[in-house]
Design a protein around this motif. Structure first.
Motif, PDB file in Angstrom:
ATOM      1  N   TYR A 243       7.480   0.660  -7.305  1.00  0.00           N
ATOM      2  CA  TYR A 243       6.704   1.584  -7.192  1.00  0.00           C
ATOM      3  C   TYR A 243       7.625   2.683  -6.423  1.00  0.00           C
ATOM      4  O   TYR A 243       7.914   3.813  -6.788  1.00  0.00           O
ATOM      5  N   ILE A 244       8.281   2.090  -5.193  1.00  0.00           N
ATOM      6  CA  ILE A 244       9.329   2.784  -4.538  1.00  0.00           C
ATOM      7  C   ILE A 244      10.547   3.343  -5.309  1.00  0.00           C
ATOM      8  O   ILE A 244      10.882   4.401  -5.308  1.00  0.00           O
ATOM      9  N   ASN A 245      10.967   2.541  -6.258  1.00  0.00           N
ATOM     10  CA  ASN A 245      12.135   2.892  -7.273  1.00  0.00           C
ATOM     11  C   ASN A 245      11.608   3.891  -8.003  1.00  0.00           C
ATOM     12  O   ASN A 245      12.661   5.073  -8.662  1.00  0.00           O
ATOM     13  N   ALA A 246      10.441   3.986  -8.243  1.00  0.00           N
ATOM     14  CA  ALA A 246       9.855   5.252  -9.438  1.00  0.00           C
ATOM     15  C   ALA A 246       9.580   6.506  -8.601  1.00  0.00           C
ATOM     16  O   ALA A 246       9.825   7.671  -9.062  1.00  0.00           O
ATOM     17  N   VAL A 247       9.151   6.603  -7.335  1.00  0.00           N
ATOM     18  CA  VAL A 247       8.993   7.752  -6.810  1.00  0.00           C
ATOM     19  C   VAL A 247       9.885   8.309  -5.680  1.00  0.00           C
ATOM     20  O   VAL A 247       9.889   9.435  -5.402  1.00  0.00           O
ATOM     21  N   VAL A 248      11.025   7.529  -5.300  1.00  0.00           N
ATOM     22  CA  VAL A 248      12.155   7.822  -4.489  1.00  0.00           C
ATOM     23  C   VAL A 248      13.541   8.201  -5.023  1.00  0.00           C
ATOM     24  O   VAL A 248      13.988   7.196  -5.819  1.00  0.00           O
TER      25      VAL A 248
ATOM     26  N   ARG B 299       0.940  -1.283  -0.032  1.00  0.00           N
ATOM     27  CA  ARG B 299      -0.188  -0.170  -0.018  1.00  0.00           C
ATOM     28  C   ARG B 299       0.874   1.128   0.079  1.00  0.00           C
ATOM     29  O   ARG B 299       1.796   1.284   0.797  1.00  0.00           O
ATOM     30  N   HIS B 300       0.548   2.373  -0.848  1.00  0.00           N
ATOM     31  CA  HIS B 300       1.451   3.241  -1.008  1.00  0.00           C
ATOM     32  C   HIS B 300       0.878   4.806  -0.629  1.00  0.00           C
ATOM     33  O   HIS B 300       1.570   5.536  -0.635  1.00  0.00           O
ATOM     34  N   ALA B 301      -0.161   4.766  -0.354  1.00  0.00           N
ATOM     35  CA  ALA B 301      -0.970   5.913   0.223  1.00  0.00           C
ATOM     36  C   ALA B 301       0.019   6.586   1.186  1.00  0.00           C
ATOM     37  O   ALA B 301       0.351   7.776   1.618  1.00  0.00           O
ATOM     38  N   GLY B 302       0.153   5.766   2.266  1.00  0.00           N
ATOM     39  CA  GLY B 302       0.848   6.124   3.503  1.00  0.00           C
ATOM     40  C   GLY B 302       2.484   6.619   3.228  1.00  0.00           C
ATOM     41  O   GLY B 302       2.851   7.521   3.755  1.00  0.00           O
ATOM     42  N   LEU B 303       3.278   5.906   2.359  1.00  0.00           N
ATOM     43  CA  LEU B 303       4.395   6.076   1.932  1.00  0.00           C
ATOM     44  C   LEU B 303       4.326   7.460   0.985  1.00  0.00           C
ATOM     45  O   LEU B 303       5.153   8.223   1.260  1.00  0.00           O
ATOM     46  N   ASP B 304       3.394   7.753   0.319  1.00  0.00           N
ATOM     47  CA  ASP B 304       3.339   8.913  -0.236  1.00  0.00           C
ATOM     48  C   ASP B 304       3.103  10.255   0.516  1.00  0.00           C
ATOM     49  O   ASP B 304       3.820  11.156   0.504  1.00  0.00           O
ATOM     50  N   ARG B 305       2.435   9.897   1.580  1.00  0.00           N
ATOM     51  CA  ARG B 305       2.212  11.085   2.612  1.00  0.00           C
ATOM     52  C   ARG B 305       3.499  11.225   3.313  1.00  0.00           C
ATOM     53  O   ARG B 305       3.965  12.482   3.615  1.00  0.00           O
TER      54      ARG B 305
END
Length: 160
Positions: free
Chosen positions: A41-46, A12-18
């Motif tokens: 997903y993490i590699n794409a946003v971090v 789940r990525h909502a908490g990560l994004d926040r």
């Protein structure tokens, strides 16, 4: 240097994004396991240095089970924690950190924040950003900041 430390996103990525938004600019990202397929997903946003380990629910992951590396002058050991019985007592993982001669031990798995600093070693768990189990049940993460003096300061944070 600012380091964002999270665990137990369970896909789940909502908490990560926040957490990424709340943390602001970071220089390093650490995920302590139970990514559950979220690596891409993490590699794409971090877009900074990343360290991620495999948790007990990361069945088909190629992530390492544990890792040692430096954060500034501090030697860190990261693992999900379940092989060290962290649900029973964090003392076992502290002993592992002492045996490895590290300064910081980071683990996840329990979904509960934990921070203990004694005898020259810091043992921490940021809690779970997706499925918190502590009282109040707010997703949690940690920020490690190393100031210009080279000293580490740890801050437990909770999602708004």
């Amino acid at each position: 240097m600012r380091v964002l430390i999270i665990s137990d996103t369970h896909g789940r990525h909502a908490g990560l994004d926040r957490a990424l938004e709340e943390a602001g600019k970071i220089d390093m990202f650490i995920h302590l396991g139970d990514v559950e397929g979220g690596e891409d997903y993490i590699n794409a946003v971090v877009d900074c240095e990343k360290h991620m380990v495999k948790g007990n629910n990361d069945f088909f992951s190629d992530l390492p089970r544990e890792e040692e590396f430096y954060i500034g002058k501090y030697k860190a050991f990261i693992t999900h924690g379940h092989p060290y019985y962290v649900s029973l007592d964090p003392e076992y993982i502290r002993e592992e950190g002492e045996a490895r001669k590290v300064d910081i031990v980071m683990f996840g798995h329990t979904h509960k924040p934990y921070l203990d600093q004694k005898d020259g070693i810091t043992v921490l768990n940021p809690g779970s950003i997706s499925f918190p189990r502590q009282e109040g049940r707010k997703g949690s993460y940690m920020i490690l900041e190393i100031g210009q003096d080279g000293e580490a300061v740890f801050e437990q944070r909770y999602l708004g």
